[in-house]
Design a protein around this motif. Structure first.
Motif, PDB file in Angstrom:
ATOM      1  N   ASP A 104       4.685  10.208  17.433  1.00  0.00           N
ATOM      2  CA  ASP A 104       5.835   9.340  17.165  1.00  0.00           C
ATOM      3  C   ASP A 104       6.573   9.795  15.914  1.00  0.00           C
ATOM      4  O   ASP A 104       7.809   9.824  15.873  1.00  0.00           O
ATOM      5  N   THR A 105       5.821  10.156  14.881  1.00  0.00           N
ATOM      6  CA  THR A 105       6.429  10.625  13.639  1.00  0.00           C
ATOM      7  C   THR A 105       7.174  11.928  13.879  1.00  0.00           C
ATOM      8  O   THR A 105       8.313  12.104  13.417  1.00  0.00           O
ATOM      9  N   ARG A 106       6.548  12.826  14.613  1.00  0.00           N
ATOM     10  CA  ARG A 106       7.189  14.122  14.881  1.00  0.00           C
ATOM     11  C   ARG A 106       8.443  13.947  15.726  1.00  0.00           C
ATOM     12  O   ARG A 106       9.461  14.611  15.495  1.00  0.00           O
ATOM     13  N   ALA A 107       8.405  13.030  16.681  1.00  0.00           N
ATOM     14  CA  ALA A 107       9.593  12.780  17.513  1.00  0.00           C
ATOM     15  C   ALA A 107      10.733  12.229  16.655  1.00  0.00           C
ATOM     16  O   ALA A 107      11.891  12.632  16.814  1.00  0.00           O
ATOM     17  N   THR A 108      10.399  11.349  15.728  1.00  0.00           N
ATOM     18  CA  THR A 108      11.427  10.766  14.862  1.00  0.00           C
ATOM     19  C   THR A 108      12.018  11.811  13.928  1.00  0.00           C
ATOM     20  O   THR A 108      13.234  11.892  13.758  1.00  0.00           O
ATOM     21  N   ILE A 109      11.165  12.626  13.329  1.00  0.00           N
ATOM     22  CA  ILE A 109      11.658  13.672  12.426  1.00  0.00           C
ATOM     23  C   ILE A 109      12.507  14.679  13.198  1.00  0.00           C
ATOM     24  O   ILE A 109      13.561  15.107  12.727  1.00  0.00           O
ATOM     25  N   SER A 110      12.077  15.035  14.404  1.00  0.00           N
ATOM     26  CA  SER A 110      12.847  15.954  15.233  1.00  0.00           C
ATOM     27  C   SER A 110      14.211  15.355  15.566  1.00  0.00           C
ATOM     28  O   SER A 110      15.240  16.025  15.478  1.00  0.00           O
ATOM     29  N   GLU A 159       0.850  -1.187   0.000  1.00  0.00           N
ATOM     30  CA  GLU A 159       0.000   0.000   0.000  1.00  0.00           C
ATOM     31  C   GLU A 159       0.883   1.234   0.000  1.00  0.00           C
ATOM     32  O   GLU A 159       1.814   1.340   0.780  1.00  0.00           O
ATOM     33  N   ASN A 160       0.584   2.175  -0.873  1.00  0.00           N
ATOM     34  CA  ASN A 160       1.284   3.453  -0.886  1.00  0.00           C
ATOM     35  C   ASN A 160       0.408   4.481  -0.193  1.00  0.00           C
ATOM     36  O   ASN A 160      -0.801   4.536  -0.416  1.00  0.00           O
ATOM     37  N   GLN A 161       1.044   5.292   0.645  1.00  0.00           N
ATOM     38  CA  GLN A 161       0.287   6.338   1.323  1.00  0.00           C
ATOM     39  C   GLN A 161       0.088   7.513   0.378  1.00  0.00           C
ATOM     40  O   GLN A 161       0.986   7.864  -0.392  1.00  0.00           O
ATOM     41  N   SER A 162      -1.056   8.096   0.488  1.00  0.00           N
ATOM     42  CA  SER A 162      -1.317   9.294  -0.297  1.00  0.00           C
ATOM     43  C   SER A 162      -0.634  10.478   0.394  1.00  0.00           C
ATOM     44  O   SER A 162      -0.206  10.389   1.548  1.00  0.00           O
ATOM     45  N   LEU A 163      -0.531  11.590  -0.317  1.00  0.00           N
ATOM     46  CA  LEU A 163       0.057  12.785   0.284  1.00  0.00           C
ATOM     47  C   LEU A 163      -0.770  13.245   1.486  1.00  0.00           C
ATOM     48  O   LEU A 163      -0.211  13.744   2.471  1.00  0.00           O
ATOM     49  N   TRP A 164      -2.046  13.070   1.391  1.00  0.00           N
ATOM     50  CA  TRP A 164      -2.933  13.455   2.504  1.00  0.00           C
ATOM     51  C   TRP A 164      -2.611  12.603   3.742  1.00  0.00           C
ATOM     52  O   TRP A 164      -2.529  13.125   4.853  1.00  0.00           O
ATOM     53  N   GLN A 165      -2.443  11.293   3.562  1.00  0.00           N
ATOM     54  CA  GLN A 165      -2.109  10.404   4.675  1.00  0.00           C
ATOM     55  C   GLN A 165      -0.736  10.748   5.253  1.00  0.00           C
ATOM     56  O   GLN A 165      -0.528  10.696   6.469  1.00  0.00           O
ATOM     57  N   MET A 166       0.187  11.117   4.375  1.00  0.00           N
ATOM     58  CA  MET A 166       1.516  11.503   4.868  1.00  0.00           C
ATOM     59  C   MET A 166       1.433  12.790   5.676  1.00  0.00           C
ATOM     60  O   MET A 166       2.103  12.922   6.707  1.00  0.00           O
ATOM     61  N   GLY A 167       0.626  13.730   5.223  1.00  0.00           N
ATOM     62  CA  GLY A 167       0.437  14.976   5.968  1.00  0.00           C
ATOM     63  C   GLY A 167      -0.185  14.709   7.329  1.00  0.00           C
ATOM     64  O   GLY A 167       0.198  15.323   8.332  1.00  0.00           O
ATOM     65  N   LYS A 168      -1.157  13.806   7.366  1.00  0.00           N
ATOM     66  CA  LYS A 168      -1.791  13.449   8.636  1.00  0.00           C
ATOM     67  C   LYS A 168      -0.784  12.763   9.567  1.00  0.00           C
ATOM     68  O   LYS A 168      -0.824  12.964  10.774  1.00  0.00           O
ATOM     69  N   ALA A 169       0.101  11.970   8.988  1.00  0.00           N
ATOM     70  CA  ALA A 169       1.095  11.263   9.796  1.00  0.00           C
ATOM     71  C   ALA A 169       2.035  12.242  10.490  1.00  0.00           C
ATOM     72  O   ALA A 169       2.587  11.927  11.548  1.00  0.00           O
ATOM     73  N   MET A 170       2.198  13.437   9.924  1.00  0.00           N
ATOM     74  CA  MET A 170       3.072  14.443  10.545  1.00  0.00           C
ATOM     75  C   MET A 170       2.512  14.915  11.882  1.00  0.00           C
ATOM     76  O   MET A 170       3.258  15.413  12.721  1.00  0.00           O
ATOM     77  N   ARG A 171       1.212  14.737  12.100  1.00  0.00           N
ATOM     78  CA  ARG A 171       0.609  15.128  13.376  1.00  0.00           C
ATOM     79  C   ARG A 171       0.800  14.054  14.446  1.00  0.00           C
ATOM     80  O   ARG A 171       0.591  14.329  15.628  1.00  0.00           O
ATOM     81  N   ASN A 172       1.185  12.867  14.029  1.00  0.00           N
ATOM     82  CA  ASN A 172       1.395  11.779  14.971  1.00  0.00           C
ATOM     83  C   ASN A 172       2.624  12.102  15.818  1.00  0.00           C
ATOM     84  O   ASN A 172       3.690  12.409  15.295  1.00  0.00           O
TER      85      ASN A 172
END
Length: 165
Positions: free
Chosen positions: A138-144, A123-136
Motif C-alpha cells: 500500500d505504501t509503495r503504491a501510494t509513493i508510486s 507515537e513517532n516511527q523510527s527510521l527502521w519502521q519507516m524503512g520497513k513500511a516502504m516494503r508494504n
C-alpha cells in the motif's frame, strides 16, 4: 330586410357590480388553487417565524445602500481573483473523470483517518519502521502514485502559457 343599426347602447356597469365580479373571480381562483395557496401561506409563515421576512424587508428598504456596498466589495481586486479562482476551479472539476476523483478522495479519506489515529497515539516511527513500511504494497503504491502525480504536474506546469497582467 333588417334595419341598419345606427346606435349602439353600451351597458354601463356600476362600480359595485365590477367589484363584485372581481371578487367572484378571485374567490373562484382561490378555490381552484387552494393547495398551492395553503402551501405558499405555510412557506411565508415559516419565513416570518425565522425572521427572514424582516431581513428581506430591511434589505428592500435599504436596497440602494446595500447595492453600493455590494458593488464596492465586488470591485476589490481580491474579489476579482476570487471570482477567477472559482471559475478556474469549476473548469478544473469539469476536466476530472468522476471515478478517478472518487478513488482519489476515498484514498485521501482513508489516509487522513490513519494519520489522525497516528497523531492520537502520539507515537513517532523510527527510521527502521519507516524503512520497513516502504516494503508494504500500500505504501509503495501510494509513493508510486505520488511520483506519477508530481511528474504529470511538472509536465503540466511546464506547458502552461504565462500571461501575467
Amino acid at each position: 330586410m333588417a334595419k341598419a343599426i345606427k346606435q349602439i347602447k353600451k351597458k354601463n356597469h356600476n362600480q359595485e357590480e365590477e367589484q363584485a365580479s372581481a371578487v367572484a373571480s378571485i374567490v373562484k381562483e382561490i378555490a381552484n388553487n387552494s393547495d398551492a395557496i395553503l402551501t405558499m401561506i405555510g412557506i411565508v409563515k415559516n419565513l416570518h417565524e425565522m425572521g427572514a421576512l424582516d431581513t428581506i424587508s430591511a434589505l428592500i428598504e435599504k436596497r440602494n445602500d446595500v447595492g453600493v456596498i455590494a458593488i464596492q466589495q465586488i470591485n476589490k481586486p481580491e474579489m476579482h481573483k476570487t471570482i477567477k479562482n472559482g471559475i478556474n476551479t469549476f473548469n478544473f472539476l469539469g476536466t476530472i473523470d468522476p471515478e478517478q476523483l472518487r478513488t482519489m478522495l476515498f484514498g485521501i479519506t482513508k489516509g487522513l483517518e490513519r494519520a489522525s489515529e497516528s497523531v492520537g497515539k502520539k507515537e513517532n516511527q523510527s527510521l527502521w519502521q519507516m524503512g520497513k513500511a516502504m516494503r508494504n504494497p500500500d505504501t509503495r503504491a501510494t509513493i508510486s502514485m505520488m511520483m506519477d502525480f508530481m511528474q504529470g504536474m511538472g509536465e503540466g506546469m511546464a506547458n502552461v502559457p504565462t500571461n501575467k497582467k
